[in-house]
Scaffold this motif. Sequence first.
Motif, PDB file in Angstrom:
ATOM      1  N   TYR A 250       0.816  -1.210   0.000  1.00  0.00           N
ATOM      2  CA  TYR A 250       0.000   0.000   0.000  1.00  0.00           C
ATOM      3  C   TYR A 250       0.858   1.273   0.000  1.00  0.00           C
ATOM      4  O   TYR A 250       0.323   2.376  -0.068  1.00  0.00           O
ATOM      5  CB  TYR A 250      -0.917   0.017   1.233  1.00  0.00           C
ATOM      6  CG  TYR A 250      -1.902  -1.129   1.274  1.00  0.00           C
ATOM      7  CD1 TYR A 250      -3.124  -1.045   0.607  1.00  0.00           C
ATOM      8  CD2 TYR A 250      -1.609  -2.298   1.978  1.00  0.00           C
ATOM      9  CE1 TYR A 250      -4.030  -2.094   0.646  1.00  0.00           C
ATOM     10  CE2 TYR A 250      -2.515  -3.352   2.024  1.00  0.00           C
ATOM     11  CZ  TYR A 250      -3.718  -3.250   1.353  1.00  0.00           C
ATOM     12  OH  TYR A 250      -4.612  -4.286   1.385  1.00  0.00           O
ATOM     13  N   ASP A 289       8.410   9.909   8.656  1.00  0.00           N
ATOM     14  CA  ASP A 289       7.581  11.083   8.929  1.00  0.00           C
ATOM     15  C   ASP A 289       6.337  10.638   9.690  1.00  0.00           C
ATOM     16  O   ASP A 289       5.463   9.965   9.139  1.00  0.00           O
ATOM     17  CB  ASP A 289       7.182  11.766   7.618  1.00  0.00           C
ATOM     18  CG  ASP A 289       6.423  13.068   7.845  1.00  0.00           C
ATOM     19  OD1 ASP A 289       6.117  13.384   9.015  1.00  0.00           O
ATOM     20  OD2 ASP A 289       6.131  13.769   6.856  1.00  0.00           O
ATOM     21  N   ASN A 291       3.848  12.211  10.519  1.00  0.00           N
ATOM     22  CA  ASN A 291       2.622  12.827  10.001  1.00  0.00           C
ATOM     23  C   ASN A 291       2.104  12.145   8.735  1.00  0.00           C
ATOM     24  O   ASN A 291       1.007  12.453   8.272  1.00  0.00           O
ATOM     25  CB  ASN A 291       2.866  14.317   9.709  1.00  0.00           C
ATOM     26  CG  ASN A 291       3.191  15.098  10.973  1.00  0.00           C
ATOM     27  OD1 ASN A 291       2.514  14.944  11.984  1.00  0.00           O
ATOM     28  ND2 ASN A 291       4.229  15.918  10.923  1.00  0.00           N
ATOM     29  N   GLU A 292       2.890  11.238   8.186  1.00  0.00           N
ATOM     30  CA  GLU A 292       2.478  10.532   6.982  1.00  0.00           C
ATOM     31  C   GLU A 292       1.648   9.306   7.368  1.00  0.00           C
ATOM     32  O   GLU A 292       2.064   8.490   8.195  1.00  0.00           O
ATOM     33  CB  GLU A 292       3.716  10.101   6.182  1.00  0.00           C
ATOM     34  CG  GLU A 292       3.382   9.568   4.808  1.00  0.00           C
ATOM     35  CD  GLU A 292       4.651   9.271   4.001  1.00  0.00           C
ATOM     36  OE1 GLU A 292       4.525   8.707   2.903  1.00  0.00           O
ATOM     37  OE2 GLU A 292       5.757   9.602   4.489  1.00  0.00           O
ATOM     38  N   ASP A 293       0.470   9.187   6.788  1.00  0.00           N
ATOM     39  CA  ASP A 293      -0.442   8.085   7.117  1.00  0.00           C
ATOM     40  C   ASP A 293      -0.012   6.829   6.375  1.00  0.00           C
ATOM     41  O   ASP A 293      -0.293   6.658   5.190  1.00  0.00           O
ATOM     42  CB  ASP A 293      -1.875   8.469   6.730  1.00  0.00           C
ATOM     43  CG  ASP A 293      -2.880   7.392   7.138  1.00  0.00           C
ATOM     44  OD1 ASP A 293      -2.524   6.559   7.996  1.00  0.00           O
ATOM     45  OD2 ASP A 293      -3.997   7.393   6.583  1.00  0.00           O
ATOM     46  N   THR A 294       0.686   5.947   7.065  1.00  0.00           N
ATOM     47  CA  THR A 294       1.168   4.712   6.452  1.00  0.00           C
ATOM     48  C   THR A 294       0.642   3.510   7.224  1.00  0.00           C
ATOM     49  O   THR A 294       0.319   3.601   8.408  1.00  0.00           O
ATOM     50  CB  THR A 294       2.710   4.669   6.431  1.00  0.00           C
ATOM     51  OG1 THR A 294       3.196   4.745   7.785  1.00  0.00           O
ATOM     52  CG2 THR A 294       3.277   5.825   5.631  1.00  0.00           C
ATOM     53  N   LYS A 295       0.589   2.363   6.549  1.00  0.00           N
ATOM     54  CA  LYS A 295       0.035   1.153   7.147  1.00  0.00           C
ATOM     55  C   LYS A 295       0.894   0.613   8.297  1.00  0.00           C
ATOM     56  O   LYS A 295       0.421  -0.154   9.137  1.00  0.00           O
ATOM     57  CB  LYS A 295      -0.113   0.066   6.072  1.00  0.00           C
ATOM     58  CG  LYS A 295      -1.146   0.380   5.001  1.00  0.00           C
ATOM     59  CD  LYS A 295      -2.563   0.284   5.558  1.00  0.00           C
ATOM     60  CE  LYS A 295      -3.598   0.501   4.472  1.00  0.00           C
ATOM     61  NZ  LYS A 295      -4.978   0.397   4.983  1.00  0.00           N
ATOM     62  N   CYS A 297       2.478   2.539  10.520  1.00  0.00           N
ATOM     63  CA  CYS A 297       2.663   3.578  11.545  1.00  0.00           C
ATOM     64  C   CYS A 297       2.413   3.039  12.951  1.00  0.00           C
ATOM     65  O   CYS A 297       3.183   3.318  13.877  1.00  0.00           O
ATOM     66  CB  CYS A 297       1.739   4.757  11.250  1.00  0.00           C
ATOM     67  SG  CYS A 297       1.964   6.148  12.385  1.00  0.00           S
ATOM     68  N   VAL A 298       1.342   2.247  13.118  1.00  0.00           N
ATOM     69  CA  VAL A 298       1.008   1.715  14.444  1.00  0.00           C
ATOM     70  C   VAL A 298       2.097   0.764  14.929  1.00  0.00           C
ATOM     71  O   VAL A 298       2.525   0.818  16.094  1.00  0.00           O
ATOM     72  CB  VAL A 298      -0.357   0.995  14.403  1.00  0.00           C
ATOM     73  CG1 VAL A 298      -0.630   0.314  15.742  1.00  0.00           C
ATOM     74  CG2 VAL A 298      -1.468   1.985  14.088  1.00  0.00           C
ATOM     75  N   SER A 301       5.301   2.779  15.747  1.00  0.00           N
ATOM     76  CA  SER A 301       5.058   3.587  16.952  1.00  0.00           C
ATOM     77  C   SER A 301       5.087   2.724  18.207  1.00  0.00           C
ATOM     78  O   SER A 301       5.622   3.126  19.242  1.00  0.00           O
ATOM     79  CB  SER A 301       3.709   4.307  16.835  1.00  0.00           C
ATOM     80  OG  SER A 301       3.709   5.216  15.749  1.00  0.00           O
ATOM     81  N   TYR A 330      11.208   8.363  15.792  1.00  0.00           N
ATOM     82  CA  TYR A 330      10.430   7.797  14.682  1.00  0.00           C
ATOM     83  C   TYR A 330      11.125   8.072  13.355  1.00  0.00           C
ATOM     84  O   TYR A 330      11.182   7.212  12.472  1.00  0.00           O
ATOM     85  CB  TYR A 330       9.019   8.393  14.676  1.00  0.00           C
ATOM     86  CG  TYR A 330       8.072   7.717  13.703  1.00  0.00           C
ATOM     87  CD1 TYR A 330       7.227   6.701  14.121  1.00  0.00           C
ATOM     88  CD2 TYR A 330       8.015   8.100  12.361  1.00  0.00           C
ATOM     89  CE1 TYR A 330       6.349   6.072  13.247  1.00  0.00           C
ATOM     90  CE2 TYR A 330       7.150   7.479  11.470  1.00  0.00           C
ATOM     91  CZ  TYR A 330       6.322   6.470  11.909  1.00  0.00           C
ATOM     92  OH  TYR A 330       5.468   5.844  11.029  1.00  0.00           O
ATOM     93  N   ARG A 334      12.031   4.202  11.876  1.00  0.00           N
ATOM     94  CA  ARG A 334      11.242   3.609  10.788  1.00  0.00           C
ATOM     95  C   ARG A 334      12.142   3.079   9.677  1.00  0.00           C
ATOM     96  O   ARG A 334      12.017   1.917   9.274  1.00  0.00           O
ATOM     97  CB  ARG A 334      10.219   4.594  10.229  1.00  0.00           C
ATOM     98  CG  ARG A 334       9.304   3.945   9.170  1.00  0.00           C
ATOM     99  CD  ARG A 334       8.231   4.903   8.710  1.00  0.00           C
ATOM    100  NE  ARG A 334       7.298   4.236   7.811  1.00  0.00           N
ATOM    101  CZ  ARG A 334       7.167   4.539   6.520  1.00  0.00           C
ATOM    102  NH1 ARG A 334       7.919   5.475   5.972  1.00  0.00           N
ATOM    103  NH2 ARG A 334       6.279   3.904   5.773  1.00  0.00           N
TER     104      ARG A 334
END
Length: 698
Positions: A250, A289, A291-295, A297-298, A301, A330, A334
């Motif tokens: 994605y 980043d 602030n970037e909505d990535t799959k 991220c959770v 984090s 982060y 990442r």
Amino acid sequence: MDKDILLLMKFLSKKSFITLADIENSLEITRRQAKYRIQKLNDLLNEEKVTPILISSSNTKDIVVSDDTKKVINSLLKDIDQNDVYYLSKKERLIYMYLMLFINKDHLTLNDFIDSLQVSRSTVLLDLKELTQTLEEINIHIKNDRKRGYYLVGSEMEIRRFMMKNVIYTLADEDNNKVFDIFINDFYLDDFTYSKVYISELAEKHNIRFVENRLIEFIYIFIFLNTRMQSEKYSSDEIVGLIDIDAMSYMKEYKFSYELLKKYNTTENITKADVNYIAAWILGISFGDINEDTKDCVLISDLIGKMMTRFESLSGVHYKNTEEIFIQLYSHFRPAYYRLLFKLPIFNPVCDKVKEEYPELYQLVEQTMKPFNIIFGEEIPAGEIAYLTMHFSTIYSGKKGINIEKQKTALVVCSNGIGSSAILYNELASMFPELHFLSPIDSSKLSDFSEKVDIIFATNYLENIPNINIPIIHVSPVMSIAERYQVMREVYMQLGSGFLKKTNVDVVMDIISKHADIQNRDALYNELINYFSEIDNISNKDKENELHLLDMVRENIIRLNIEAENWEEAVRLSYEPLLENGFITQKYIDETVRIMNSVGPYVVITKHTALLHTKPESGALSCAMGIGVLKNPINFGSIEHDPIKYIFSLSAIDNHTHLCAMAELLELFNDDKFFMFLDTANDSEEVIEYIKSNININ
């Protein structure tokens, strides 16, 4: 051009502060050879009518290169005729031979090596033997038979990893791409210039931001890897076996990778696993980043949250700006996650320097990351630990909140990426609180940069500077004591502040030398630098402020055979000696209990062991480390580490004074004999004697 002089020029072009010893060590030559090469280079510079390179008369033998001279050196490097005869060094021959094997050329014979390298049969055989021995250490083997000739056998991931390390280390450590250009030309591989144009355009289309140095690495590695993939050498089985890769399909990096492979391969040859591999590689050299909505991220984090909690538990450090710290970690972790998951190499040029500058902190970070080894199937490499150490060093370095009106603006330009710019930014901001620092950028963006700045800090020599009147200070991502002092001198000289009125260490050294016999010149020089420059850095605190474990553990705060009914009583009884002896207040104990009731057993750090601590402002009066052993183990609520028997009670007045002691305590934790001893110890005096005999104090 003489290759020795060429190497010297490249070394001089990359560094801001250099000594004669640096040249000797980096080029692996004697002092006599170093001076000879400098003279040879000066003969060349004389023809260009610029100031020659000078060797100062100071104790450190600084190399003095004027700005005009450095520009000429870089111009000469740029203008070297690409068609000059170039003789590969032994190291370059080994790289060349490995690449011949890597691209999986049909029926590769000994004569192919001889013809390509233009060396004797005996030289090829010796080189082949050395390469074979090197590869066998990582379980890669060179096989030879009549049908296939010479070829590689081993894990496809490791075979790729070794190629990537060769490219990354050669470009980063030696700044030399000649061997790769020669190889590409000899075997008619994809053209570097064309590949750079296409990859740059594709990256822009998919909003992929490459740091300049990482882009160059990526292109060379992709050219070699793509050639191997076209010979049907895939790593699908190994990659498919990795965890958490479904989310990658994605991501924009996956779409970029698919289109890139589609350009160079027929569609039916492209596997999802190899697209994942390229995408992971891009993720591994990018910035994270939040602030970037990535799959992912959770997932990322969650790992960072666990990392921060464990570091806080092991070190006794308490964060003040949790959100800011999380964002910084982060941005680094990442990409590190994908490098580690796909076993992608990274070059950390300051790894040894970080270990030297922050030894206790490095050890604490290394211990922090141990539980994460199971995720990646191997120990986290030293280079990655060193980068995390650099980040943690900026988190709690005890910077003073100096409120100075900022009149001049500074910019940090870094070509290395991977968090280096953020690390350098924090260090420089603490050194120069009077400067206003803009957000750091990489060198490829400098030509488009339009904001007004008064001074630039750069890790590399910069070309196409938008304003030639802006002073440029060359810095290392991690600076030694002498380098910090030199940078401070350069900055204040360039900006015309009052630094010139301050004491010059070299002058002081000369005066002392006239009237006294100096027993240790280097020690005196470094101590004077520390005194006069007043740099507020955790690694350079006076030794009198650095506490060892034996400075914090005392007989009167050790309790053996503590009888308690539950975890709260165990906590209060373990803290009791510190309270009675004036190291903490009652509030400190109550706050620890309150937090444990609220968030759980955060004090439990390893099997059967707890480290009690809370924020210094909650009632820590002075530094101390109590040791308590429960008569009967008690559950603290930790599924993984219960029941708890050994309780260590920390009182820390800040985030750094006690770190050396914590590193020594971790040494004891890593030895099962320590806990076996506590089980049988009869009194406090025995415990003190055991610690004296079993920790290393440098």
